[in-house]
Design an enzyme around this catalytic site. Sequence first.
Site: not given
Length: 430
Positions: A13, A16, A40-41, A224
Amino acid sequence: MPAVVVVGAQWGDEGKGKIVDLLTEKAHYVIRFQGGNNAGHTLVVNGKKYIFHLIPSGILHPHTVCVIGNGVVVDPEVLLGEIAKLKQEGVPIGPEKLIISERAHLIMPYHKALDLAREAKAKGGKIGTTGRGIGPCYEDKVGRRGFRMIDLLNPRYFKEKLEVVLEEKNQILRYLSAEPLSYEDIVEKYLSYGEALRPHIKDVSFILYQAKREGKNLLFEGAQGTFLDIDFGTYPYVTSSNTLAGNACCGSGLGPTEIDHVMGIVKAYTTRVGEGPFPTEQKNEIGEYLRERGGEFGSTTGRPRRCGWLDLVMVKTAVRLNGLSSIAITKLDVLSGLRKIKACVSYKIDDKEVDYFPSTIDELSRVEAKYEEFEGWDEDLSQISRFEDLPKNAQTYLQFIQSYLGIPIYLVSVGPDRGHQIKLGDFKLF
């Protein structure tokens, strides 16, 4: 031409997705090399928010080919859902735009069922998984009973193998007091997924090797963060794959001598989701401030993130583990408005001061964080584009981080949108 790896230097988180999106402007290929849709991004482009779980962040750039490597575990239903949603929003996703490794393993329905059933049975001993079947899928991969993307293209083989595997999985589900799954339903769904994804399934290793020979720019995107790595993270409160930069090679099929630069993404403070020790966690108004100002809620799960001060002992360990060449600092703007800002520079364990990140949960749980304190600032940073124009106290904070870590800061993000950043590094990545 360069191959650049981008990894998270904390517990994930770190932001990225935004950095990868910026670097993608000059990348020909963006490669996801591990994890699954438990990660998730979030990208914000022209005020519009996009959330991806499997598709690499570079998908919004028309010139970029996005690649899902063999180190990723793929839930085909989730992937097809992401493709459909992007198409609805006018983003074309043809086979020339999205490539999936034929060797990537499939998340099966029983993986998700097992994940949820185990967590329910664990009660007080929960790991805090997302329940998306990531761990059980990696277990089957290592146990040599998994299904790969290429298996979807061979219906006879898929059916025969599933008959054997599902019998065992249903026995385990019954033991865990969960409902068994239907063989016919899985066959019908997954073979239809295979036909839909067939044009995208290719030999990624060969494609990337050829691309490097042709002078293309390759950008590897980790999911991650360093301390969720299955070997070097806060075990057992980790993910089920290797999140370190070294896995960019194993998770894509490109050799290690092809990598030219490794960038670590560092949030200006620290967050983590789920269980496990957190030396700089602030269970007070500071933690609440960071959570609300930073929008610290999981893009995949919606879970509120635990928040605390920047842990430089942790980040310096990430520098070593990943062989970081540079870092990018994200969410510096979130710290605006704080009167005092702290950064952890050493640990105290049982009256002994140490500057390393412990290997055991027991030791890490006893850590007392020792801080360097900085004066805060009130200014809005989002419109600043030069380091010299930042508040002096913000400059001091960044200079201290760079000095402590001993590697250059390439870029500082000062807001969520594409234009909200300051480039510090005087070197080119692409």
